[in-house]
Design a protein around this motif. Sequence first.
Motif, PDB file in Angstrom:
ATOM      1  N   SER A 144      -1.493 -39.430  19.052  1.00 57.45           N
ATOM      2  CA  SER A 144      -1.581 -39.219  17.609  1.00 57.45           C
ATOM      3  C   SER A 144      -1.227 -37.775  17.303  1.00 57.45           C
ATOM      4  O   SER A 144      -1.379 -36.897  18.144  1.00 57.45           O
ATOM      5  N   THR A 145      -0.727 -37.539  16.081  1.00 54.47           N
ATOM      6  CA  THR A 145      -0.371 -36.187  15.643  1.00 54.47           C
ATOM      7  C   THR A 145      -0.735 -36.048  14.169  1.00 54.47           C
ATOM      8  O   THR A 145      -0.495 -36.950  13.364  1.00 54.47           O
ATOM      9  N   ASP A 146      -1.329 -34.903  13.819  1.00 50.14           N
ATOM     10  CA  ASP A 146      -1.673 -34.573  12.436  1.00 50.14           C
ATOM     11  C   ASP A 146      -0.922 -33.322  12.029  1.00 50.14           C
ATOM     12  O   ASP A 146      -0.760 -32.389  12.821  1.00 50.14           O
ATOM     13  N   ILE A 147      -0.507 -33.271  10.778  1.00 47.02           N
ATOM     14  CA  ILE A 147       0.097 -32.059  10.208  1.00 47.02           C
ATOM     15  C   ILE A 147      -0.983 -31.375   9.403  1.00 47.02           C
ATOM     16  O   ILE A 147      -1.638 -31.998   8.566  1.00 47.02           O
ATOM     17  N   LEU A 201       1.035 -26.499  10.953  1.00 46.58           N
ATOM     18  CA  LEU A 201       1.018 -26.756  12.394  1.00 46.58           C
ATOM     19  C   LEU A 201       0.836 -28.238  12.670  1.00 46.58           C
ATOM     20  O   LEU A 201       0.456 -29.011  11.802  1.00 46.58           O
ATOM     21  N   LEU A 202       1.141 -28.605  13.898  1.00 42.90           N
ATOM     22  CA  LEU A 202       0.946 -29.970  14.371  1.00 42.90           C
ATOM     23  C   LEU A 202      -0.170 -29.966  15.395  1.00 42.90           C
ATOM     24  O   LEU A 202      -0.113 -29.228  16.373  1.00 42.90           O
ATOM     25  N   GLU A 203      -1.182 -30.773  15.156  1.00 41.51           N
ATOM     26  CA  GLU A 203      -2.259 -30.969  16.135  1.00 41.51           C
ATOM     27  C   GLU A 203      -1.969 -32.308  16.792  1.00 41.51           C
ATOM     28  O   GLU A 203      -1.926 -33.333  16.104  1.00 41.51           O
ATOM     29  N   THR A 204      -1.750 -32.308  18.093  1.00 40.79           N
ATOM     30  CA  THR A 204      -1.318 -33.533  18.746  1.00 40.79           C
ATOM     31  C   THR A 204      -2.140 -33.866  19.988  1.00 40.79           C
ATOM     32  O   THR A 204      -2.614 -32.970  20.679  1.00 40.79           O
TER      33      THR A 204
END
Length: 105
Positions: free
Chosen positions: A97-100, A81-84
């Motif tokens: 910002s975005t984390d995978i 998932l992408l946490e953005t």
Amino acid sequence: MFPSRFSAQVALPFLLALAADAYAESHVVTFINKCGYGTPTLMYNGKNVLTGDSYTSNGPFSGIGYLQTGYCNTNGENCTLLETTLINPTVPGGGSSTDISLIPP
């Protein structure tokens, strides 16, 4: 010629409206699914706000996006998932910002 007070009463609301428009913040999230299966899903505050279309946030946005294949839990657990966080920067180097992530169930 109009009195200067009348001009100020008309001009001030107009200028405030222009300033609000210039500083308005919005973000558009669009999924492009090239996998050929699954449903793009966007979670915001625990609610699914998108399943395959675009989503527009009128202001800062913080959410989770993932491709629902039938194996993902509600917030994308058990899937990549992408946490953005989408926010207009207020200082150089600040902003979105975005984390995978891969969160096991």
